[in-house]
Design a protein around this motif. Structure first.
Motif, mmCIF file in Angstrom:
data_model
loop_
_atom_site.group_PDB
_atom_site.id
_atom_site.type_symbol
_atom_site.label_atom_id
_atom_site.label_comp_id
_atom_site.label_asym_id
_atom_site.label_seq_id
_atom_site.Cartn_x
_atom_site.Cartn_y
_atom_site.Cartn_z
ATOM 1 N N PHE A 449 28.845 86.224 1.206
ATOM 2 C CA PHE A 449 28.812 84.776 1.452
ATOM 3 C C PHE A 449 27.439 84.211 1.111
ATOM 4 C CE2 PHE A 449 32.808 83.509 3.451
ATOM 5 C CZ PHE A 449 33.413 84.753 3.572
ATOM 6 N N TRP A 450 27.449 83.031 0.488
ATOM 7 C CA TRP A 450 26.217 82.364 0.045
ATOM 8 C C TRP A 450 26.142 80.983 0.670
ATOM 9 C CZ3 TRP A 450 22.982 85.022 -3.479
ATOM 10 C CH2 TRP A 450 23.516 86.239 -3.940
ATOM 11 N N PHE A 451 25.106 80.777 1.460
ATOM 12 C CA PHE A 451 24.902 79.517 2.162
ATOM 13 C C PHE A 451 24.456 78.435 1.193
ATOM 14 C CE2 PHE A 451 22.103 76.628 4.537
ATOM 15 C CZ PHE A 451 22.883 76.317 5.638
ATOM 16 N N GLN A 452 24.995 77.212 1.364
ATOM 17 C CA GLN A 452 24.578 76.096 0.509
ATOM 18 C C GLN A 452 23.841 75.004 1.274
ATOM 19 O OE1 GLN A 452 25.194 76.141 -3.070
ATOM 20 N NE2 GLN A 452 25.310 78.238 -2.297
ATOM 21 N N GLY A 453 24.222 74.763 2.494
ATOM 22 C CA GLY A 453 23.574 73.719 3.282
ATOM 23 C C GLY A 453 24.503 73.311 4.404
ATOM 24 N N ARG A 454 24.049 72.444 5.299
ATOM 25 C CA ARG A 454 24.991 71.816 6.213
ATOM 26 C C ARG A 454 25.872 70.923 5.335
ATOM 27 N NH1 ARG A 454 26.266 73.670 10.770
ATOM 28 N NH2 ARG A 454 26.732 71.604 11.617
ATOM 29 N N ILE A 455 27.124 70.727 5.721
ATOM 30 C CA ILE A 455 28.036 69.929 4.899
ATOM 31 C C ILE A 455 27.381 68.606 4.502
ATOM 32 C CG2 ILE A 455 30.153 68.539 5.009
ATOM 33 C CD1 ILE A 455 30.796 71.396 4.472
ATOM 34 N N ASP A 456 26.713 67.988 5.482
ATOM 35 C CA ASP A 456 26.102 66.686 5.211
ATOM 36 C C ASP A 456 24.910 66.770 4.276
ATOM 37 O OD1 ASP A 456 27.861 66.087 7.143
ATOM 38 O OD2 ASP A 456 26.376 65.818 8.734
ATOM 39 N N ASP A 457 24.371 67.967 4.079
ATOM 40 C CA ASP A 457 23.162 68.118 3.270
ATOM 41 C C ASP A 457 23.455 68.377 1.788
ATOM 42 O OD1 ASP A 457 21.694 67.899 5.560
ATOM 43 O OD2 ASP A 457 21.307 70.035 5.773
ATOM 44 N N VAL A 458 24.697 68.758 1.486
ATOM 45 C CA VAL A 458 25.000 69.122 0.098
ATOM 46 C C VAL A 458 24.860 67.879 -0.793
ATOM 47 C CG1 VAL A 458 26.787 69.934 -1.477
ATOM 48 C CG2 VAL A 458 26.416 71.091 0.690
ATOM 49 N N ILE A 459 24.229 68.077 -1.928
ATOM 50 C CA ILE A 459 23.869 66.949 -2.787
ATOM 51 C C ILE A 459 24.840 66.867 -3.969
ATOM 52 C CG2 ILE A 459 22.002 65.982 -4.223
ATOM 53 C CD1 ILE A 459 20.097 67.841 -2.509
ATOM 54 N N MET A 460 25.254 65.642 -4.287
ATOM 55 C CA MET A 460 26.126 65.430 -5.428
ATOM 56 C C MET A 460 25.326 64.626 -6.438
ATOM 57 S SD MET A 460 29.030 66.273 -6.338
ATOM 58 C CE MET A 460 30.765 66.022 -6.378
ATOM 59 N N SER A 461 24.796 65.302 -7.444
ATOM 60 C CA SER A 461 23.934 64.614 -8.400
ATOM 61 C C SER A 461 24.547 64.643 -9.787
ATOM 62 C CB SER A 461 22.554 65.285 -8.425
ATOM 63 O OG SER A 461 21.677 64.515 -9.211
ATOM 64 N N ALA A 462 24.821 63.474 -10.334
ATOM 65 C CA ALA A 462 25.427 63.331 -11.655
ATOM 66 C C ALA A 462 26.623 64.278 -11.801
ATOM 67 C CB ALA A 462 24.394 63.589 -12.749
ATOM 68 N N GLY A 463 27.475 64.288 -10.779
ATOM 69 C CA GLY A 463 28.697 65.085 -10.855
ATOM 70 C C GLY A 463 28.517 66.566 -10.529
ATOM 71 N N GLU A 464 27.285 67.009 -10.293
ATOM 72 C CA GLU A 464 27.067 68.427 -9.974
ATOM 73 C C GLU A 464 26.789 68.560 -8.484
ATOM 74 O OE1 GLU A 464 26.756 70.978 -12.252
ATOM 75 O OE2 GLU A 464 26.160 70.071 -14.155
ATOM 76 N N ARG A 465 27.415 69.564 -7.860
ATOM 77 C CA ARG A 465 27.096 69.831 -6.457
ATOM 78 C C ARG A 465 25.887 70.745 -6.406
ATOM 79 N NH1 ARG A 465 31.967 69.378 -2.801
ATOM 80 N NH2 ARG A 465 31.103 70.945 -1.449
ATOM 81 N N VAL A 466 24.900 70.315 -5.673
ATOM 82 C CA VAL A 466 23.691 71.126 -5.572
ATOM 83 C C VAL A 466 23.441 71.467 -4.104
ATOM 84 C CG1 VAL A 466 21.214 71.233 -6.053
ATOM 85 C CG2 VAL A 466 22.730 69.953 -7.588
ATOM 86 N N GLY A 467 23.315 72.738 -3.812
ATOM 87 C CA GLY A 467 22.970 73.171 -2.456
ATOM 88 C C GLY A 467 21.461 73.073 -2.298
ATOM 89 N N GLY A 485 11.583 71.044 1.761
ATOM 90 C CA GLY A 485 12.846 70.520 2.290
ATOM 91 C C GLY A 485 13.438 69.591 1.240
ATOM 92 N N VAL A 486 14.718 69.809 0.916
ATOM 93 C CA VAL A 486 15.314 69.056 -0.196
ATOM 94 C C VAL A 486 16.490 68.227 0.307
ATOM 95 C CG1 VAL A 486 16.692 69.384 -2.286
ATOM 96 C CG2 VAL A 486 14.519 70.595 -2.020
ATOM 97 N N ILE A 487 16.546 66.984 -0.124
ATOM 98 C CA ILE A 487 17.655 66.097 0.265
ATOM 99 C C ILE A 487 18.201 65.356 -0.957
ATOM 100 C CG2 ILE A 487 16.750 65.682 2.593
ATOM 101 C CD1 ILE A 487 15.894 62.853 1.518
ATOM 102 N N GLY A 488 19.385 64.773 -0.781
ATOM 103 C CA GLY A 488 19.926 63.898 -1.805
ATOM 104 C C GLY A 488 19.552 62.470 -1.460
ATOM 105 N N LYS A 489 19.006 61.751 -2.443
ATOM 106 C CA LYS A 489 18.637 60.357 -2.204
ATOM 107 C C LYS A 489 19.579 59.491 -3.037
ATOM 108 C CE LYS A 489 14.851 57.173 -3.083
ATOM 109 N NZ LYS A 489 13.427 57.010 -3.392
#
Ligand code: 6R9
Length: 571
Positions: A449-467, A485-489
């Motif tokens: 199993f590979w952790f990506q983030g809390r559900i709310d933290d996963v970033i959707m950038s230009a159609g790509e999901r980024v953990g 620390g990385v977030i989606g803005k």
């Protein structure tokens, strides 16, 4: 870009063959270890401490305690007696089965006596971080309707006693305290109490501990665990911590965090190991000295601590003889491959990541000493636990698809209630048969199993999901970066853009060149779409007391939103 897997370590391990055990294991196999097999009743404190006295281990050291002022040790027999005394003290003020007893004080032997004493009376223990301020203390004592509190004079100032009608007695732990009214001297009464106590035998499903944990919104919630959790604490202490009775084990977590109870109290003592407790704050010298001095063999800590040790430089670690160490583990946040690489260099050991939550009560997805580990992966579910990645409708997704990390309900240490909040409790089980963790992850073809983030933290950038974790891990590989620390803005064109908050290592200065260099470093090392478009340098990142980077706070800062409950944030 994945690091090469690290082969399994040499030695004799409690879990020798993961695949076979996973096929054949049944939790029922463990139950015979504890007294309910004979009597139908049980008590965690008996199983963790007294049982070893009855089984010929009375004189083995159970607890080494040290801080800047104190340096003590207690055998299992002494710990049995001290906790009996504490139980007598609590019983004398009317504490009964099911009552809530809260402990709000820095680590000290008395904290552990009071903790175990509470369990021996059959009451539910509520440990609080010593750094909580008044509002946080109020929320927890009010919601739980705590009847008794054990605290210190300094911390008492943060307890709004007058507003807490259910609070009947406050025990003060201090050598110079004079009793008045319902404020009683814990140490004096402890010294005068009898070392004999008739344990309150309880049902497996009776309340054990109440851990308050913060969500992103609303008040903190009280997660209730029951005595039955011992089955999993015990078994994971064997399989995952790999504890044997002659091990010297150090878990660096405070009991205010679930790691400091499940694996700072229950697991190691159920397994009959010697437990090291170090009071005081983090310092690299102190920590290495603790490992050396007690000849610690098994060490459980968190990525934030490992990253701080890494930042302190390898010259420090070289001053100590840490050859007793044989097994290192991590929990609380994703473990960056860079940290595993560092660990391999300085300790010549792999650091084993473990994933679990306050709500799961015990370790769920882990790396085992007998198993190949893939740096960056949380590992595989413990035998007896079924994990899967599911979509929002509850369909199980195939390998390599990102989704909700979920667990088949029914493991022994699962929370039994959210105190006073049934709707909240039910919301974890909204998809039939599953516990939905709120974490996002994927599983590879081999079941890692590979952790990506809390559900709310996963970033959707230009159609790509980024953990965010993947980007953070790449960032901390850069020599100038201590923490990230990385977030989606939100962005009108791309949906979201990746924004990184970075704390630099000592000796580095913020420059436009450095910023560009770091951006390129991620672009080349990970992917162009994963490179942070925006970077903001900060002296420190907001973190919880258990070391988690608070991405929701970064996001709130960025968007000028309310930050939500901050009671668990470090100073
Ligand atoms: C034990 C504990 C739970 C949340 C969990 C997840 C994060 C914990 C992790 C991890 C990646 C790991 N988390 N372990 N993320 N890799 N090995 O930490 O409990 O304080 O309740 O936090 O922590 O997001 O959902 P708790």
């Amino acid at each position: 870009m994945k690091m090469q897997a690290l082969p399994s370590e040499k030695g004799t391990f409690n879990l020798t063959n993961y695949e076979d055990t996973n096929q054949s294991f049944n939790w029922k196999d463990v139950e015979g270890t504890f007294s309910w097999a004979k009597t139908g009743l049980v008590n965690m404190a008996y199983e963790a401490i007294d049982r070893h006295v009855d089984n010929g281990k009375a004189d083995q050291i159970a607890l080494y305690y040290s801080d800047a002022k104190r340096d003590e040790s207690y055998t299992f027999k002494q710990l049995k007696e001290q906790s009996n005394k504490a139980a007598n003290v609590l019983k004398s003020v009317g504490v009964e089965k099911g009552d809530r007893v809260f402990i709000f004080m820095p680590r000290s032997p008395e904290l552990y006596f009071a903790f175990l004493g509470t369990l021996k009376v059959g009451a539910i223990v509520g440990p609080l971080f010593e750094a909580f301020m008044e509002g946080a203390v109020r929320d927890r004592l009010e919601d739980s309707e705590a009847k008794v509190l054990v605290t210190t004079p300094a911390l008492l100032e943060r307890v709004p006693v007058a507003d807490l009608p259910h609070l009947e007695t406050v025990f003060i732990v201090d050598d110079e305290f004079t009793e008045q009214g319902s404020y009683l001297d814990f140490n004096k009464r402890l010294n005068e109490a009898s070392p004999e106590f008739d344990i309150e035998w309880v049902d497996r499903e009776d309340g054990l501990i109440l851990h308050y944990t913060s969500g992103s919104t609303g008040k903190p919630k009280g997660v209730l665990h029951v005595h039955n959790a011992m089955i999993q604490h015990y078994q994971t202490a064997k399989w995952v911590l790999d504890l044997k009775e002659d091990d010297i084990y150090w878990c660096t977590a405070d009991p205010g965090w679930v790691t400091g109870t499940s694996y700072g109290i229950f697991g190691p003592w159920l397994a009959g190991a010697t437990n090291v407790i170090r009071g005081g704050r983090f310092s690299p010298h102190d920590w290495y000295e603790t490992l050396e001095r007690y000849q610690v063999t098994v060490w459980y800590s968190a990525p934030t601590a490992f990253r701080m040790l890494m930042s302190a430089g390898d010259q420090v670690v070289k001053k100590y003889n840490l050859s007793s160490l044989r097994h290192i583990l991590s929990v609380g946040e994703p473990l960056n491959p860079e940290v595993i690489k560092w660990g391999k260099n300085v300790f010549n050991l792999r650091i084993h990541d473990t994933w679990w939550m306050t709500e799961t009560g015990a370790q769920m997805i882990c790396n085992y000493p007998s198993m190949e580990i893939r740096p960056g992966s949380m590992g595989k579910p413990i035998p007896g636990v079924e994990a899967a990645i599911i979509d929002d409708q509850g369909n199980v997704l195939p390998p390599n698809r990102m989704g909700n990390l979920a667990l088949k309900v029914g493991w022994p240490s699962m929370m039994r209630a959210v105190w006073n909040n049934k709707p909240k409790y039910d919301s974890y089980f909204r998809l039939e048969g599953w516990y939905v963790s709120g974490d996002s992850a994927y599983m590879d073809e081999d079941g890692y199993f590979w952790f990506q983030g809390r559900i709310d933290d996963v970033i959707m950038s230009a159609g790509e999901r980024v953990g965010p974790f993947e980007v953070e891990s790449k960032l901390v590989e850069h020599p100038a970066v201590a923490e990230a620390g990385v977030i989606g803005k939100p962005d009108p064109v791309r949906g979201e853009i990746i924004k990184a908050f970075i704390a630099l290592r000592d000796g580095y200065e913020v420059t436009a060149e450095l910023e560009e260099e770091i951006r390129l470093f991620v672009k080349k090392g990970l992917a162009a779409h994963a490179a942070p478009r925006e970077i903001e340098f900060r002296a420190k990142l907001p973190k919880t007391r258990s070391g988690k980077i608070m991405r929701r706070v970064l996001k709130a800062w960025e968007l000028d939103l309310p930050t939500g409950d901050l009671s668990t944030m470090e100073d």
